[in-house]
Design a protein around this motif. Structure first.
Motif, short mmCIF file in Angstrom:
data_model
loop_
_atom_site.label_atom_id
_atom_site.label_comp_id
_atom_site.label_asym_id
_atom_site.label_seq_id
_atom_site.Cartn_x
_atom_site.Cartn_y
_atom_site.Cartn_z
N GLN A 1 0.97 -1.20 0.01
CA GLN A 1 0.14 0.08 -0.04
C GLN A 1 0.78 1.13 0.22
N LYS A 2 2.02 1.13 0.13
CA LYS A 2 2.92 2.41 0.21
C LYS A 2 3.52 2.66 -1.29
N ILE A 3 3.31 1.81 -2.21
CA ILE A 3 3.91 1.93 -3.52
C ILE A 3 3.35 3.12 -4.23
N THR A 4 1.97 3.25 -4.44
CA THR A 4 1.42 4.40 -5.29
C THR A 4 1.53 5.84 -4.62
N PRO A 5 1.38 5.99 -3.44
CA PRO A 5 1.75 7.22 -2.79
C PRO A 5 3.16 7.73 -2.91
N LEU A 6 4.01 6.85 -2.61
CA LEU A 6 5.41 7.00 -2.67
C LEU A 6 5.59 7.56 -4.35
N ILE A 7 5.37 6.91 -5.19
CA ILE A 7 5.66 7.08 -6.64
C ILE A 7 4.96 8.44 -7.01
N MET A 8 3.64 8.71 -6.54
CA MET A 8 2.97 9.84 -6.88
C MET A 8 3.94 11.48 -6.13
N ILE A 9 4.44 11.14 -5.04
CA ILE A 9 5.36 12.05 -4.24
C ILE A 9 6.43 12.19 -5.21
N SER A 10 7.01 11.22 -5.86
CA SER A 10 8.28 11.49 -6.75
C SER A 10 8.01 12.13 -7.96
N TYR A 11 6.83 12.45 -8.46
CA TYR A 11 6.28 13.17 -9.49
C TYR A 11 6.46 14.89 -8.88
N LEU A 12 6.13 15.00 -7.86
CA LEU A 12 5.98 16.42 -7.14
C LEU A 12 7.58 16.87 -7.06
N ASN A 13 7.61 18.45 -7.33
CA ASN A 13 8.88 19.07 -7.12
C ASN A 13 8.63 19.67 -5.86
#
Length: 325
Positions: free
Chosen positions: A126-138
């Motif tokens: 369950q941590k995969i999707t939120p972490l990858i979405m955060i990586s797209y942010l500056n």
């Protein structure tokens, strides 16, 4: 866990929803993947229905639904809020989904009512999707450093006796490390996440086999000597002590922080991790100093179901030496 068609269907849907989110090219599709992930994990959490699992499921649903609503509002108004620079606002509901400070108190109480398989999913998949979405942010590095300081909340595990709550606090601490890893190098995060997931799987598998839910059970049960030895090595590994496999995942991130001249951030991460070692030491106390009816110097090397875990632990020592030195 015994699999049937219903369980396989929801597990497949869970995997598909995560792949949908991480492969999407726009935020709305990622949000839809998060919602599909939420509705597929709810039945999985209630395969063995009880009053505690139903309460934990309601907590998880309400928190995740609230975070998804906030995320959707910020995404719709992305061009209106803070002059196109509302990345920090988008990060807030994602931090809530990751149970990072200051949105962390729901995870330990929620995991307390779940079975071990659901706990494993909560702490890993369950941590995969939120972490990858955060990586797209500056995101500004100062903001990430502030999150690191706030992650000191995991020392609340010092007064916990429940194994699920201790692993939840450990998950919060390791999520902070993973957040730094994915913002620096995606491949580094994949290695960290893979090692962390393997260690959690091995620990939860052993706790589930012996039905151990509290630290006191390690003291009052006359457990198998090989179980104690394996559990001790796994705890040392997830503590991040060298030369165990758990130290390798932290050492990779420490080297990258040094290469990027982030020495102060590196020192803070290490200090906070050392503070978290205290509630791991409570677990090792009963394994190291508790008496067993079997003499330690007289071991019968017969077929044992924990030989596989022993092999992984000793292989991790060789693996760590190979990459560290």
């Amino acid at each position: 866990m015994n699999l049937n068609l219903t369980k396989i269907t929801f597990l497949t849907l869970l995997i598909f929803s995560t792949l949908m989110s991480i492969s999407s090219s726009n935020w709305l599709s990622m949000w839809m993947g998060l919602e599909l992930n939420l509705f597929s994990i709810i039945p999985i959490m209630n395969f063995k229905s009880s009053i505690y699992s139903i309460e934990a499921t309601m907590k998880y649903f309400l928190i995740q639904a609230f975070a998804s609503i906030i995320l959707l509002i910020f995404l719709i108004n992305k061009n209106l809020l803070f002059l196109n620079n509302n990345n920090l606002l988008i990060m807030m509901p994602l931090m809530m989904k990751l149970s990072l400070m200051p949105f962390h108190l729901w995870l330990p109480s929620m995991l307390e009512g779940l079975n071990w398989f659901s706990c494993l999913l909560m702490m890993t998949w369950q941590k995969i999707t939120p972490l990858i979405m955060i990586s797209y942010l500056n995101i500004d590095k100062n903001m990430i450093f502030l999150i690191t300081l706030l992650s000191m909340n995991s020392i609340f595990g010092l007064n916990q006796n429940s194994m699920r709550k201790i692993l939840a606090m450990s998950s919060i601490n390791n999520t902070t490390w993973m957040l730094f890893a994915i913002l620096m190098n995606e491949k580094l995060w994949m290695n960290y996440f893979l090692i962390y997931s393997i260690l959690n799987f091995l620990i939860i598998k052993m706790l589930n086999n012996y039905n151990i839910n509290y630290i006191n059970q390690l003291k009052f049960f006359n457990l198998n000597f090989f179980f104690k030895l394996n559990m001790l090595m796994l705890i040392f590994s997830i503590m991040g002590l060298p030369p165990m496999l758990g130290f390798l995942m932290k050492w990779m991130l420490i080297k990258n922080l040094m290469y990027n001249n982030l020495y102060f951030t590196m020192m803070m991460l290490i200090i906070l991790t050392i503070l978290n070692l205290m509630f791991y030491l409570k677990m090792t106390y009963f394994l190291l100093f508790n008496f067993n009816l079997m003499n330690k110097w007289y071991l019968q090397f017969k077929k044992n179901k924990y030989n596989f875990f022993m092999l992984i632990n000793f292989f991790s020592l060789f693996f760590s030496y190979l990459f560290i030195y």
